[in-house]
Write a protein that holds these residues in place. Structure first.
Motif, PDB file in Angstrom:
ATOM      1  N   LYS A   2       0.859  -1.176   0.000  1.00 22.03           N
ATOM      2  CA  LYS A   2       0.000   0.000   0.000  1.00 22.03           C
ATOM      3  C   LYS A   2       0.904   1.236   0.000  1.00 22.03           C
ATOM      4  O   LYS A   2       2.002   1.195   0.560  1.00 22.03           O
ATOM      5  N   ILE A   3       0.457   2.298  -0.635  1.00 29.47           N
ATOM      6  CA  ILE A   3       1.197   3.556  -0.611  1.00 29.47           C
ATOM      7  C   ILE A   3       0.371   4.566   0.163  1.00 29.47           C
ATOM      8  O   ILE A   3      -0.828   4.724  -0.076  1.00 29.47           O
ATOM      9  N   ASP A  64       4.375  -2.631   3.426  1.00 26.50           N
ATOM     10  CA  ASP A  64       3.997  -4.013   3.120  1.00 26.50           C
ATOM     11  C   ASP A  64       2.784  -4.450   3.952  1.00 26.50           C
ATOM     12  O   ASP A  64       2.250  -3.679   4.756  1.00 26.50           O
ATOM     13  N   GLU A  65       2.363  -5.701   3.756  1.00 23.11           N
ATOM     14  CA  GLU A  65       1.162  -6.225   4.414  1.00 23.11           C
ATOM     15  C   GLU A  65       1.288  -6.267   5.930  1.00 23.11           C
ATOM     16  O   GLU A  65       0.286  -6.293   6.642  1.00 23.11           O
ATOM     17  N   ASP A  66       2.534  -6.222   6.450  1.00 25.15           N
ATOM     18  CA  ASP A  66       2.755  -6.208   7.900  1.00 25.15           C
ATOM     19  C   ASP A  66       2.896  -4.788   8.446  1.00 25.15           C
ATOM     20  O   ASP A  66       3.201  -4.606   9.627  1.00 25.15           O
TER      21      ASP A  66
END
Length: 172
Positions: A2-3, A64-66
């Protein structure tokens, strides 16, 4: 990935990315771009990165996803003092760094695509960036692969000698 927008709370993460990039470059014997010392141990560099959290800069972070910051792109309509001016409004990439452990995963490309969209959102038809133009010019090649075209070169006097720069652009 995600940005999202970044701010002053993200400065430690940005410094960490830059430190990692310096370490990666140094391990390859490529110290001409940013030297061989971590950004986080140099007060002038800390101040520079901290200034990105203020106007006229916009920090965009790839996360990132984390929730871990894996890339950063700083843009501004202010190109900086070393860069030759143009006769039109522009959005300028002032800093771009990605997590070197994720090399080739498209983080840089996603951040540049985001910068292009920001330029369009602002009604600007020119996105420019400068980079280290010395040694093997690998960085110039990476920007060309992202769609940029080389324009002018410049040099900046540094304590260790001249730092060769290359300006590149994308017309929107």
């Amino acid at each position: 990935m995600k940005i999202r927008n970044g701010g002053s709370a993200d400065v430690p993460d940005i410094l960490s990315l830059l430190d990692s990039a310096v370490s990666w470059l140094t391990a390859q014997g490529r110290t001409g771009q940013w030297g061989d010392q971590p950004f986080s141990t140099n007060q002038a560099r800390i101040d520079q990165v901290s200034s990105y959290a203020e106007e006229p800069f916009l920090i965009r972070l790839a996360v990132d996803e984390d929730g871990r910051t894996v890339g950063c792109c700083v843009v501004s309509e202010d190109r900086g003092r070393w860069i030759p001016a143009v006769d039109e409004r522009e959005l300028y990439v002032r800093n771009l760094v990605t997590d070197r452990t994720r090399k080739g995963s498209g983080i840089g490309a996603a951040l540049i695509a985001d910068a292009i969209e920001e330029a369009r959102r602002r009604g600007i038809g020119l996105l420019r960036v400068d980079c280290y133009g010395g040694a093997d010019r690998k960085l110039v090649g990476l920007y060309r692969a992202l769609g940029f075209t080389e324009t002018v070169t410049f040099e900046v006097e540094q304590p260790h000698g001249l730092w060769p720069g290359q300006v590149l652009e994308i017309r929107l």
